[in-house]
Design a protein around this motif. Structure first.
Motif, PDB file in Angstrom:
ATOM      1  N   LEU A 205       0.861  -1.181   0.000  1.00 41.74           N
ATOM      2  CA  LEU A 205       0.000   0.000   0.000  1.00 41.74           C
ATOM      3  C   LEU A 205       0.894   1.226   0.000  1.00 41.74           C
ATOM      4  O   LEU A 205       1.892   1.282   0.735  1.00 41.74           O
ATOM      5  N   THR A 206       0.532   2.222  -0.811  1.00 43.24           N
ATOM      6  CA  THR A 206       1.390   3.396  -0.984  1.00 43.24           C
ATOM      7  C   THR A 206       0.630   4.678  -0.687  1.00 43.24           C
ATOM      8  O   THR A 206      -0.498   4.871  -1.157  1.00 43.24           O
ATOM      9  N   VAL A 207       1.276   5.548   0.099  1.00 52.26           N
ATOM     10  CA  VAL A 207       0.779   6.910   0.335  1.00 52.26           C
ATOM     11  C   VAL A 207       1.952   7.855   0.092  1.00 52.26           C
ATOM     12  O   VAL A 207       3.062   7.607   0.580  1.00 52.26           O
ATOM     13  N   GLY A 208       1.721   8.891  -0.676  1.00 54.42           N
ATOM     14  CA  GLY A 208       2.844   9.789  -0.959  1.00 54.42           C
ATOM     15  C   GLY A 208       2.392  11.113  -1.525  1.00 54.42           C
ATOM     16  O   GLY A 208       1.208  11.465  -1.507  1.00 54.42           O
ATOM     17  N   GLY A 209       3.366  11.832  -2.035  1.00 53.58           N
ATOM     18  CA  GLY A 209       3.087  13.132  -2.628  1.00 53.58           C
ATOM     19  C   GLY A 209       4.357  13.748  -3.163  1.00 53.58           C
ATOM     20  O   GLY A 209       5.461  13.206  -2.997  1.00 53.58           O
ATOM     21  N   GLY A 210       4.212  14.867  -3.842  1.00 53.25           N
ATOM     22  CA  GLY A 210       5.386  15.519  -4.413  1.00 53.25           C
ATOM     23  C   GLY A 210       4.997  16.772  -5.160  1.00 53.25           C
ATOM     24  O   GLY A 210       3.919  17.345  -4.942  1.00 53.25           O
ATOM     25  N   PHE A 211       5.883  17.166  -6.054  1.00 53.74           N
ATOM     26  CA  PHE A 211       5.665  18.385  -6.836  1.00 53.74           C
ATOM     27  C   PHE A 211       5.991  18.121  -8.303  1.00 53.74           C
ATOM     28  O   PHE A 211       6.946  17.403  -8.621  1.00 53.74           O
ATOM     29  N   LEU A 212       5.175  18.725  -9.164  1.00 52.68           N
ATOM     30  CA  LEU A 212       5.424  18.712 -10.602  1.00 52.68           C
ATOM     31  C   LEU A 212       5.901  20.103 -11.011  1.00 52.68           C
ATOM     32  O   LEU A 212       5.257  21.109 -10.694  1.00 52.68           O
ATOM     33  N   PHE A 213       7.028  20.157 -11.707  1.00 53.04           N
ATOM     34  CA  PHE A 213       7.576  21.421 -12.208  1.00 53.04           C
ATOM     35  C   PHE A 213       7.420  21.413 -13.732  1.00 53.04           C
ATOM     36  O   PHE A 213       8.045  20.575 -14.406  1.00 53.04           O
ATOM     37  N   TYR A 214       6.603  22.323 -14.233  1.00 49.76           N
ATOM     38  CA  TYR A 214       6.491  22.423 -15.690  1.00 49.76           C
ATOM     39  C   TYR A 214       7.741  23.101 -16.224  1.00 49.76           C
ATOM     40  O   TYR A 214       8.084  24.223 -15.822  1.00 49.76           O
ATOM     41  N   VAL A 215       8.454  22.422 -17.119  1.00 50.25           N
ATOM     42  CA  VAL A 215       9.726  22.941 -17.642  1.00 50.25           C
ATOM     43  C   VAL A 215       9.468  23.777 -18.885  1.00 50.25           C
ATOM     44  O   VAL A 215       9.619  24.997 -18.882  1.00 50.25           O
ATOM     45  N   SER A 216       9.075  23.151 -19.953  1.00 51.40           N
ATOM     46  CA  SER A 216       8.709  23.841 -21.191  1.00 51.40           C
ATOM     47  C   SER A 216       8.176  22.806 -22.162  1.00 51.40           C
ATOM     48  O   SER A 216       8.403  21.605 -22.004  1.00 51.40           O
ATOM     49  N   ARG A 217       7.448  23.301 -23.151  1.00 51.52           N
ATOM     50  CA  ARG A 217       6.877  22.439 -24.197  1.00 51.52           C
ATOM     51  C   ARG A 217       6.184  21.227 -23.572  1.00 51.52           C
ATOM     52  O   ARG A 217       5.200  21.387 -22.871  1.00 51.52           O
ATOM     53  N   SER A 218       6.719  20.007 -23.763  1.00 57.02           N
ATOM     54  CA  SER A 218       6.043  18.808 -23.260  1.00 57.02           C
ATOM     55  C   SER A 218       6.822  18.125 -22.148  1.00 57.02           C
ATOM     56  O   SER A 218       6.715  16.910 -21.959  1.00 57.02           O
ATOM     57  N   PHE A 219       7.591  18.888 -21.382  1.00 56.67           N
ATOM     58  CA  PHE A 219       8.463  18.281 -20.389  1.00 56.67           C
ATOM     59  C   PHE A 219       8.113  18.734 -18.976  1.00 56.67           C
ATOM     60  O   PHE A 219       7.782  19.896 -18.735  1.00 56.67           O
ATOM     61  N   LEU A 220       8.207  17.781 -18.070  1.00 52.88           N
ATOM     62  CA  LEU A 220       7.976  18.014 -16.652  1.00 52.88           C
ATOM     63  C   LEU A 220       9.154  17.503 -15.855  1.00 52.88           C
ATOM     64  O   LEU A 220       9.813  16.540 -16.254  1.00 52.88           O
ATOM     65  N   PHE A 221       9.406  18.156 -14.726  1.00 49.94           N
ATOM     66  CA  PHE A 221      10.345  17.626 -13.738  1.00 49.94           C
ATOM     67  C   PHE A 221       9.523  17.280 -12.508  1.00 49.94           C
ATOM     68  O   PHE A 221       8.674  18.070 -12.078  1.00 49.94           O
ATOM     69  N   ARG A 222       9.788  16.101 -11.950  1.00 49.63           N
ATOM     70  CA  ARG A 222       8.914  15.596 -10.887  1.00 49.63           C
ATOM     71  C   ARG A 222       9.762  15.097  -9.718  1.00 49.63           C
ATOM     72  O   ARG A 222      10.711  14.341  -9.906  1.00 49.63           O
ATOM     73  N   VAL A 223       9.434  15.531  -8.525  1.00 48.94           N
ATOM     74  CA  VAL A 223      10.065  15.019  -7.305  1.00 48.94           C
ATOM     75  C   VAL A 223       8.952  14.505  -6.403  1.00 48.94           C
ATOM     76  O   VAL A 223       7.854  15.092  -6.358  1.00 48.94           O
ATOM     77  N   GLU A 224       9.234  13.407  -5.696  1.00 47.00           N
ATOM     78  CA  GLU A 224       8.176  12.853  -4.852  1.00 47.00           C
ATOM     79  C   GLU A 224       8.738  11.983  -3.747  1.00 47.00           C
ATOM     80  O   GLU A 224       9.890  11.510  -3.804  1.00 47.00           O
ATOM     81  N   TYR A 225       7.894  11.801  -2.763  1.00 49.68           N
ATOM     82  CA  TYR A 225       8.197  10.910  -1.645  1.00 49.68           C
ATOM     83  C   TYR A 225       7.025   9.940  -1.494  1.00 49.68           C
ATOM     84  O   TYR A 225       5.857  10.341  -1.575  1.00 49.68           O
ATOM     85  N   ASN A 226       7.354   8.651  -1.285  1.00 49.40           N
ATOM     86  CA  ASN A 226       6.315   7.652  -1.070  1.00 49.40           C
ATOM     87  C   ASN A 226       6.630   6.833   0.175  1.00 49.40           C
ATOM     88  O   ASN A 226       7.794   6.466   0.415  1.00 49.40           O
ATOM     89  N   ASP A 227       5.590   6.549   0.926  1.00 55.04           N
ATOM     90  CA  ASP A 227       5.704   5.657   2.074  1.00 55.04           C
ATOM     91  C   ASP A 227       4.980   4.364   1.713  1.00 55.04           C
ATOM     92  O   ASP A 227       3.756   4.362   1.548  1.00 55.04           O
ATOM     93  N   HIS A 228       5.743   3.282   1.556  1.00 51.54           N
ATOM     94  CA  HIS A 228       5.179   1.989   1.183  1.00 51.54           C
ATOM     95  C   HIS A 228       5.016   1.119   2.433  1.00 51.54           C
ATOM     96  O   HIS A 228       5.950   1.007   3.245  1.00 51.54           O
ATOM     97  N   THR A 229       3.875   0.504   2.549  1.00 54.47           N
ATOM     98  CA  THR A 229       3.639  -0.468   3.619  1.00 54.47           C
ATOM     99  C   THR A 229       3.571  -1.852   3.006  1.00 54.47           C
ATOM    100  O   THR A 229       2.668  -2.148   2.198  1.00 54.47           O
ATOM    101  N   LEU A 230       4.547  -2.710   3.355  1.00 49.52           N
ATOM    102  CA  LEU A 230       4.597  -4.077   2.841  1.00 49.52           C
ATOM    103  C   LEU A 230       3.786  -4.971   3.778  1.00 49.52           C
ATOM    104  O   LEU A 230       4.090  -5.072   4.989  1.00 49.52           O
ATOM    105  N   LEU A 231       2.743  -5.585   3.244  1.00 51.30           N
ATOM    106  CA  LEU A 231       1.868  -6.442   4.049  1.00 51.30           C
ATOM    107  C   LEU A 231       2.474  -7.839   4.100  1.00 51.30           C
ATOM    108  O   LEU A 231       2.382  -8.611   3.146  1.00 51.30           O
ATOM    109  N   THR A 232       3.124  -8.158   5.198  1.00 53.35           N
ATOM    110  CA  THR A 232       3.826  -9.430   5.334  1.00 53.35           C
ATOM    111  C   THR A 232       3.016 -10.399   6.198  1.00 53.35           C
ATOM    112  O   THR A 232       2.005 -10.034   6.807  1.00 53.35           O
TER     113      THR A 232
END
Length: 251
Positions: A205-232
């Motif tokens: 299960l994943t919960v996370g978030g981040g930011f999208l940076f519009y660069v130009s034309r059809s390009f994006l820069f993306r940074v994010e953090y995710n917290d994964h819970t492994l169901l064992t």
């Protein structure tokens, strides 16, 4: 004979309506603006490679009828027809002095994007990771993406396949935050004989978030953090932190 006369009359009326509705008789749509810069250059086509054939002076009225990327087809009151770049119309006003906004074509494409494809790298619980994803934008605020991540650790390697839902509350912002909720499966394989690790598959299960940076034309820069819970099957589940950044293209 009466019904036939009515039928002929109706057909004649329909033909007239169709004829008057033809493109050649359609009302010319567009907007009238007043040039407030010192001048605006008119090109013969939508591009700087097309020659300048006319200069519109300050105070002249232009009728804008068509758009192609960042170029606008314009007609002067004297009948000159050409293409003007958006930068030449940046301070243009309406006939009543109201502000006219000419949006960047690329920004509109960014807000209305349907597909998004990206690659990135970062840290997956301290291990190097590479990931790729394909996203589908259902609305300007909601999208779904299928993501594959592979992590390379000292003692084990991991492969994660996940389906996520993203919410982008402010898609008009140049730096736009987003939030992620998703689930998937992870396979962990041992990569070293020094420490014994078991090969296993777990739901995630994943919960996370981040930011999208519009660069130009059809390009994006993306940074994010995710917290994964492994169901064992153990007494407690595992938590995995993931940081990553990368570039994306949209279309």
């Amino acid at each position: 004979m009466a019904p036939k006369k009515h039928l002929v009359t109706r057909l004649w009326i329909m033909l007239c309506i169709s004829f008057l509705s033809a493109p050649g008789f359609a009302k010319d749509k567009g907007v009238d603006v007043v040039v407030t810069d010192a001048y605006a250059e008119m090109h013969t086509g939508p591009g700087h490679s097309h020659p300048i054939f006319h200069v519109v002076e300050k105070g002249e009225t232009l009728h804008i009828s068509k758009r192609y990327t960042d170029w606008y087809k314009a007609r002067t009151l004297k009948g000159k027809v050409g293409w003007v770049h958006r930068d030449e119309l940046r301070d243009t006003l309406g006939l009543q002095g109201e502000e006219i906004v000419f949006n960047e074509a690329d920004r509109e494409a960014y807000r209305d994007r349907t597909w998004e494809l990206g690659v990135g790298g970062g840290s997956f619980s301290g291990s190097r990771s590479l990931s790729t994803y394909l996203g589908l934008h259902m609305t300007r605020n909601l999208s779904t993406e299928l993501r594959y991540t592979q992590a390379f650790g000292s003692f084990s390697n991991s492969k994660l396949l996940a389906l996520n839902i993203l919410h982008e509350p402010f898609p008009d912002w140049k730096v736009s935050p987003f939030f992620t909720l998703g689930s998937g499966v992870i396979r962990i394989n041992p990569s070293s004989d020094i420490v014994q690790t078991e090969e296993r598959d777990n739901s995630v299960l994943t919960v996370g978030g981040g930011f999208l940076f519009y660069v130009s034309r059809s390009f994006l820069f993306r940074v994010e953090y995710n917290d994964h819970t492994l169901l064992t099957e153990r007494e407690s589940n595992e938590e995995v932190d993931e940081w990553k950044a990368g570039f994306s293209v949209f279309f």
